[in-house]
Every structure is written in C-alpha cells, then in structure tokens.
Design a protein around this motif. Structure first.
Motif, PDB file in Angstrom:
ATOM      1  N   ASP A  57      40.169  35.859  52.977  1.00 32.92           N
ATOM      2  CA  ASP A  57      39.484  36.720  52.015  1.00 32.92           C
ATOM      3  C   ASP A  57      40.376  37.230  50.895  1.00 32.92           C
ATOM      4  O   ASP A  57      40.077  38.255  50.274  1.00 32.92           O
ATOM      5  N   SER A  58      41.479  36.540  50.628  1.00 36.09           N
ATOM      6  CA  SER A  58      42.344  36.973  49.530  1.00 36.09           C
ATOM      7  C   SER A  58      43.042  35.787  48.872  1.00 36.09           C
ATOM      8  O   SER A  58      43.241  34.743  49.499  1.00 36.09           O
ATOM      9  N   ASN A  83      41.942  40.704  46.694  1.00 35.26           N
ATOM     10  CA  ASN A  83      41.052  40.640  47.860  1.00 35.26           C
ATOM     11  C   ASN A  83      39.606  40.466  47.433  1.00 35.26           C
ATOM     12  O   ASN A  83      39.189  40.972  46.397  1.00 35.26           O
ATOM     13  N   THR A  85      35.963  41.413  47.352  1.00 33.40           N
ATOM     14  CA  THR A  85      35.258  42.687  47.516  1.00 33.40           C
ATOM     15  C   THR A  85      33.768  42.392  47.523  1.00 33.40           C
ATOM     16  O   THR A  85      33.190  42.034  46.507  1.00 33.40           O
TER      17      THR A  85
END
Length: 86
Positions: A57-58, A83, A85
């Motif tokens: 997720d980043s 990241n 969001t």
C-alpha cells in the motif's frame, strides 16, 4: 553542479509527484526514469524521477540530480514514501 539549484529542483519534483493521485503514480511504477535537465551555475544538471513499490500500500518516489562540479561528478538523491489513502 550548483547545489542550491539542484536541491531546490529535487524538492520541487518530490512535491510535484507527491501531490499526484496514488493511482496515477501506480501507473508509472517501474517504468524508465523520467528525466529532465536544467542549466545552472555554469553546468548542466540532470534530474531523474523513478517510482517503485515500497509495500503493498505504499510507493517510493526517488529523485536524483547529477552534474559536474569542476573536477568531480556530484549526485544528490532524495526519496519519499507515499501511502495509499482510501
């Protein structure tokens, strides 16, 4: 390499890419480095931006600046993690 100009442009590029939507960055993960050039202080500075997967997720945004300073080649590198969001 004119260090003040190089670091200013490196941070400008980091900010530019950090402000993009996460999905737009995902579309350019692991593609060729995005290059630009700037002439400052009597020398040419080459900038490169690359995006890579950091975690699921980043992403890591890496910006480099390369140029000559009299008798030596200099390199400046900075990176940020962005990241997802949701």
């Amino acid at each position: 390499m004119h260090a003040d100009t190089a670091s200013t442009e490196v941070y400008r590029l980091l900010g530019e890419y950090r402000s993009r939507p996460f999905e737009d960055l995902v579309s350019i993960v692991n593609v060729n480095e995005i290059c630009s050039e700037l002439y400052a202080g009597g020398s040419l500075i080459t900038f490169g931006v690359s995006i890579s997967q950091h975690t699921e997720d980043s992403l890591r945004i890496r910006v480099t600046a390369c140029g000559n300073n009299w008798w030596k080649h200099e390199r400046l590198e900075e990176s940020n993690i962005v990241n997802r969001t949701d």
